[in-house]
Write a protein that holds these residues in place. Structure first.
Motif, PDB file in Angstrom:
ATOM      1  N   LEU A 200       0.935  -0.944  -0.442  1.00 17.15           N
ATOM      2  CA  LEU A 200      -0.228   0.238   0.025  1.00 17.15           C
ATOM      3  C   LEU A 200       0.745   1.465   0.396  1.00 17.15           C
ATOM      4  O   LEU A 200       0.476   1.719  -0.724  1.00 17.15           O
ATOM      5  N   LEU A 201       2.123   1.412   0.746  1.00 18.47           N
ATOM      6  CA  LEU A 201       2.841   2.480   0.392  1.00 18.47           C
ATOM      7  C   LEU A 201       3.884   2.812  -0.680  1.00 18.47           C
ATOM      8  O   LEU A 201       4.113   3.265  -1.212  1.00 18.47           O
ATOM      9  N   GLU A 202       4.257   1.935  -1.080  1.00 16.87           N
ATOM     10  CA  GLU A 202       4.971   1.541  -2.420  1.00 16.87           C
ATOM     11  C   GLU A 202       3.370   2.124  -2.999  1.00 16.87           C
ATOM     12  O   GLU A 202       4.118   2.847  -4.120  1.00 16.87           O
ATOM     13  N   LEU A 207       1.993   6.632  -6.847  1.00 17.94           N
ATOM     14  CA  LEU A 207       1.490   7.721  -7.097  1.00 17.94           C
ATOM     15  C   LEU A 207       1.328   9.019  -6.973  1.00 17.94           C
ATOM     16  O   LEU A 207       0.673  10.511  -7.015  1.00 17.94           O
ATOM     17  N   GLY A 208       2.857   9.081  -6.209  1.00 15.82           N
ATOM     18  CA  GLY A 208       3.075  10.819  -5.798  1.00 15.82           C
ATOM     19  C   GLY A 208       3.683  11.423  -4.676  1.00 15.82           C
ATOM     20  O   GLY A 208       3.815  12.053  -4.364  1.00 15.82           O
ATOM     21  N   CYS A 209       2.967  10.444  -3.844  1.00 17.15           N
ATOM     22  CA  CYS A 209       2.853  10.704  -2.637  1.00 17.15           C
ATOM     23  C   CYS A 209       4.728  10.669  -1.473  1.00 17.15           C
ATOM     24  O   CYS A 209       5.578   9.779  -2.084  1.00 17.15           O
ATOM     25  N   THR A 210       4.550  12.154  -1.353  1.00 14.38           N
ATOM     26  CA  THR A 210       6.161  12.038  -0.610  1.00 14.38           C
ATOM     27  C   THR A 210       5.712  10.256   0.570  1.00 14.38           C
ATOM     28  O   THR A 210       5.083  10.595   1.059  1.00 14.38           O
ATOM     29  N   ARG A 211       6.778  10.325   1.610  1.00  9.66           N
ATOM     30  CA  ARG A 211       6.662   9.227   2.967  1.00  9.66           C
ATOM     31  C   ARG A 211       5.741   9.973   3.613  1.00  9.66           C
ATOM     32  O   ARG A 211       5.086   9.452   4.112  1.00  9.66           O
ATOM     33  N   VAL A 212       6.158  11.805   4.253  1.00 13.89           N
ATOM     34  CA  VAL A 212       4.916  11.868   4.596  1.00 13.89           C
ATOM     35  C   VAL A 212       3.781  11.806   4.755  1.00 13.89           C
ATOM     36  O   VAL A 212       2.944  11.157   5.514  1.00 13.89           O
ATOM     37  N   GLN A 213       3.566  12.477   3.496  1.00  8.02           N
ATOM     38  CA  GLN A 213       1.712  12.263   3.018  1.00  8.02           C
ATOM     39  C   GLN A 213       1.341  10.696   2.935  1.00  8.02           C
ATOM     40  O   GLN A 213       0.666  10.374   3.123  1.00  8.02           O
ATOM     41  N   ALA A 214       2.356   9.594   2.807  1.00  8.81           N
ATOM     42  CA  ALA A 214       1.731   8.295   2.299  1.00  8.81           C
ATOM     43  C   ALA A 214       1.395   7.700   3.806  1.00  8.81           C
ATOM     44  O   ALA A 214       0.582   7.620   4.414  1.00  8.81           O
ATOM     45  N   TRP A 216       0.470   9.669   7.152  1.00 11.74           N
ATOM     46  CA  TRP A 216      -1.039  10.465   7.025  1.00 11.74           C
ATOM     47  C   TRP A 216      -1.727  10.180   6.625  1.00 11.74           C
ATOM     48  O   TRP A 216      -2.808   9.704   6.971  1.00 11.74           O
ATOM     49  N   LEU A 217      -1.776   9.407   4.943  1.00 15.07           N
ATOM     50  CA  LEU A 217      -3.063   9.133   4.112  1.00 15.07           C
ATOM     51  C   LEU A 217      -2.838   7.347   4.073  1.00 15.07           C
ATOM     52  O   LEU A 217      -4.246   6.881   4.394  1.00 15.07           O
ATOM     53  N   THR A 219      -0.883   4.852   6.272  1.00 14.95           N
ATOM     54  CA  THR A 219      -0.118   4.308   8.011  1.00 14.95           C
ATOM     55  C   THR A 219      -1.299   4.679   9.247  1.00 14.95           C
ATOM     56  O   THR A 219      -1.951   3.803   9.522  1.00 14.95           O
ATOM     57  N   ALA A 220      -1.437   6.078   9.407  1.00 17.17           N
ATOM     58  CA  ALA A 220      -1.825   6.511  10.212  1.00 17.17           C
ATOM     59  C   ALA A 220      -3.201   5.557  10.365  1.00 17.17           C
ATOM     60  O   ALA A 220      -3.781   5.438  11.374  1.00 17.17           O
ATOM     61  N   PRO A 221      -4.403   6.057   9.038  1.00 17.46           N
ATOM     62  CA  PRO A 221      -5.962   5.599   9.803  1.00 17.46           C
ATOM     63  C   PRO A 221      -5.714   4.271   9.883  1.00 17.46           C
ATOM     64  O   PRO A 221      -6.341   3.633  10.146  1.00 17.46           O
ATOM     65  N   LEU A 222      -5.324   3.488   9.235  1.00 15.35           N
ATOM     66  CA  LEU A 222      -5.139   2.063   8.850  1.00 15.35           C
ATOM     67  C   LEU A 222      -4.473   1.146  10.346  1.00 15.35           C
ATOM     68  O   LEU A 222      -4.626   0.321  11.039  1.00 15.35           O
ATOM     69  N   SER A 223      -3.491   2.436  10.660  1.00 20.88           N
ATOM     70  CA  SER A 223      -3.575   1.797  12.543  1.00 20.88           C
ATOM     71  C   SER A 223      -4.129   2.550  13.497  1.00 20.88           C
ATOM     72  O   SER A 223      -4.298   2.367  15.146  1.00 20.88           O
ATOM     73  N   LYS A 224      -5.330   3.118  13.036  1.00 19.50           N
ATOM     74  CA  LYS A 224      -6.522   3.936  13.829  1.00 19.50           C
ATOM     75  C   LYS A 224      -6.952   2.757  15.402  1.00 19.50           C
ATOM     76  O   LYS A 224      -6.180   3.388  16.209  1.00 19.50           O
ATOM     77  N   SER A 225      -7.363   1.485  15.170  1.00 16.03           N
ATOM     78  CA  SER A 225      -8.088   0.598  16.229  1.00 16.03           C
ATOM     79  C   SER A 225      -6.848   0.679  16.873  1.00 16.03           C
ATOM     80  O   SER A 225      -7.448   0.336  18.336  1.00 16.03           O
ATOM     81  N   GLY A 226      -5.816   0.382  16.765  1.00 18.72           N
ATOM     82  CA  GLY A 226      -4.491   0.256  17.645  1.00 18.72           C
ATOM     83  C   GLY A 226      -4.155   1.326  18.401  1.00 18.72           C
ATOM     84  O   GLY A 226      -3.743   0.926  19.873  1.00 18.72           O
ATOM     85  N   VAL A 227      -4.228   1.901  17.718  1.00 16.61           N
ATOM     86  CA  VAL A 227      -4.258   3.178  18.312  1.00 16.61           C
ATOM     87  C   VAL A 227      -5.372   4.301  19.311  1.00 16.61           C
ATOM     88  O   VAL A 227      -5.113   3.933  20.789  1.00 16.61           O
TER      89      VAL A 227
END
Lengths: 303, 271
Positions: A200-202, A207-214, A216-217, A219-227
């Motif tokens: 997904l990150l690849e 699609l042109g995301c920087t690492r930071v954008q990737a 937030w778009l 990793t962060a939403p997918l780790s929401k339940s753990g958070v």
């Protein structure tokens, strides 16, 4: 074929833990509820009314008649108590947020560490959990005091000229909570990050995301339940915390666990201590239900 | 893409430094010759000697050990039963209440558990001492045991159990000769968890102990309230050492046991 003996054994397996929890968990709670409706008295035990079984039915009716909500009214009128509840909530919220800030990068680093490191890193996170809670809190007393290591270090680096007062303030309580509950935050976040599909990150990068954008778009939403799970696991026990505020906090640190302790051991006012406990439990019911919903959703998502 | 970027390396280094430095400082300064706990004055083991001559600490340690062994063993038996009932028990009257009572103590603030048990002991006229601490510790740690054991019960292949029943085992025999060996690692880690919870507990023990029994955490708490002391540092170091050795050994042993079992289970299914 199950015989008579087996059915009996089956019953015993259900009945023994059931009765144990009934007698030592439910019944005591009923007693707390009852005493919270009683009045303080200078006697042994220090409250009235007490149920006298020899008085029969009328005695029971008198007993019921004497119960009232006086202690709860008292709790709403005396500023000490609602301030203590509010300040417990505030301390729990702030320290949960701080734990998340400290814990997320560690969990993230663990999930991205080489495979062969990860069991060791896991073990290093879990190990403090097995060491005495009391000792881990105590360790900070020597670090945070006026002549402690933190002040020595800060003055050596020249960041401060005068030693800072940290021990016996709320700051020390935040540090204590973050430190002792950190494993509870790291583990659930790590569990969700570890399962994250790297493709997904690849895709995001393609699609042109920087690492930071990737981050937030994706990793962060997918780790929401753990958070969310981690935050509840820190928040719920932090509200009723006693050891940390009494060792690291000062006389002005108000937390409800400490108030309950003092009400019971110093003032010997059992009815008020019980009422404090009942309200604390009512406050905790909401986050506990939300936490269980989150767990349920996660389980359903996995199936 | 498992690369260790500078960001990850930094956060891991800082994170683990934060987790371990306080304990490291404690350990180093337990060997300090000076009574002043923050000024290094040379290596010495005198505080360990003084600790070992301190009768009050030794008595408290002995009480703690007794309570820990008794309550964790009881909790393991009760918790395993409870887990078995929860996972395999099917329907029975009051099942929801039962599972509620298993999970509630896990989130209950210790001050409330302690207070409620104390009020129970007083209202039934039970003298407080070692026995009441054991009862209290058993009650909350059996819930932890049952969570650990039931997660193992849920995950293993139930057909092995059914095969034993088909081959004429009674449910009790099937449990003893098939289920119990399979869940043994979980039962053992449940016991260890219950034992450490009991050794560690201050709040519930303070409520339920009464004047006749003092556990180590109660003793530690009352002396550190007055400030840091080198004797407590020495005691902490011993306790950290025991835990570290115990946890590392246990995890190595259980890893081996789980690996062997996975192999056996597969062989049983495929042969």
């Amino acid at each position: 074929m199950t015989g008579w003996g087996d059915r009996l054994r089956g019953r015993i397996v259900v009945a023994v833990p059931y009765l144990w929890l009934m007698l030592l968990f439910m019944v005591p709670f009923g007693i707390v509820l009852k005493i919270s409706l009683s009045d303080y008295a200078v006697s042994i035990p220090p409250y009235t009314p007490t149920l006298d079984p020899s008085a029969g039915w009328s005695g029971f009716q008198d007993f019921l008649g004497e119960l009232d909500f006086e202690n709860f009214v008292w709790l709403t009128q005396d500023a000490l108590y609602w301030k203590a509840y509010l300040s417990s909530l505030k301390i729990a919220v702030i320290s949960t947020a701080l734990t998340l800030l400290v814990g997320y990068p560690i969990a993230y680093g663990m999930a991205n560490a080489p495979d062969e490191w990860r069991p060791t890193l896991m073990m290093l996170v879990i190990l403090p959990f097995w060491t005495s809670f009391l000792i881990r809190v105590y360790a900070w007393m020597g670090i945070l005091s006026q002549e402690g290591f933190l002040n020595q270090f800060l003055m050596w680096t020249g960041l401060t000229a005068e030693p800072l007062t940290i021990l016996n303030t709320n700051t020390a309580v935040y540090i204590g909570i973050v430190y002792t509950y950190l494993p509870f935050m790291i583990l659930p976040i790590y569990a969700t990050l570890e399962k994250l599909d790297a493709s997904l990150l690849e895709a995001a990068a393609d699609l042109g995301c920087t690492r930071v954008q990737a981050f937030w778009l994706v990793t962060a939403p997918l780790s929401k339940s753990g958070v969310i799970a981690g935050c509840f696991l820190v928040f719920i026990p932090a509200i009723g915390e006693f050891v940390i505020p009494s060792l690291l906090g000062g006389s002005r640190t108000l937390m409800i666990g400490k108030v309950l302790w003092e009400e019971f051991f110093s003032n010997r006012d059992w009815p008020v201590a019980s009422a404090v406990a009942v309200i604390l439990l009512m406050i905790l019911v909401i986050p506990i239900i939300l936490f269980q919903r989150n767990e349920q959703k996660q389980r359903e998502a996995e199936q | 893409m498992r690369r260790l970027t500078w960001f990850n390396a930094t956060s891991l280094t800082l994170g683990f430094a934060f987790l371990y430095l306080p304990m490291l400082i404690l350990i180093v300064f337990s060997f300090n010759a000076s009574k002043l706990v923050t000024v290094w004055a040379g290596f010495s083991t005198q505080w360990y000697g003084e600790l070992l001559r301190n009768e009050a600490f030794l008595d408290a340690a002995w009480v703690t050990l007794k309570v820990g062994l008794a309550s964790s063993t009881l909790a393991t038996v009760l918790g395993t039963m409870a887990a078995y009932v929860m996972v395999r028990g099917g329907r029975f009257f009051g099942r929801t209440l039962f599972s509620g009572m298993i999970y509630a103590p896990l989130v209950m603030p210790e001050v409330i558990t302690g207070l409620s048990l104390l009020l129970l002991f007083i209202s039934i006229g039970l003298d407080r001492g070692v026995f009441t601490i054991v009862l209290a510790h058993t009650t909350f740690s059996m819930c932890y045991v049952s969570v650990v054991v039931s997660s193992r019960l849920v995950s293993f292949d139930r057909s092995i159990e059914e095969a034993a029943l088909d081959l004429g085992c009674t449910p009790f025999d099937a449990f003893r000769s098939v289920t119990l060996p399979i869940i043994a690692p979980a039962v053992i880690s449940g016991w260890l968890l219950a034992f450490t919870l009991s050794l560690d507990d201050l709040v519930i023990a303070s409520f339920t102990a009464g004047p006749s029994a003092t556990t180590l955490p109660i003793k530690i708490f009352s002396s550190v309230r007055l400030g840091v002391s080198p004797e407590i540092n020495a005691l902490s170091t011993i306790m950290i050492g025991i835990v570290a050795v115990g946890v590392i050994t246990a995890s190595l042993v259980s890893k081996r046991m789980i690996a062997r079992q996975a192999r056996d289970e597969q062989q049983a299914v495929h042969s």
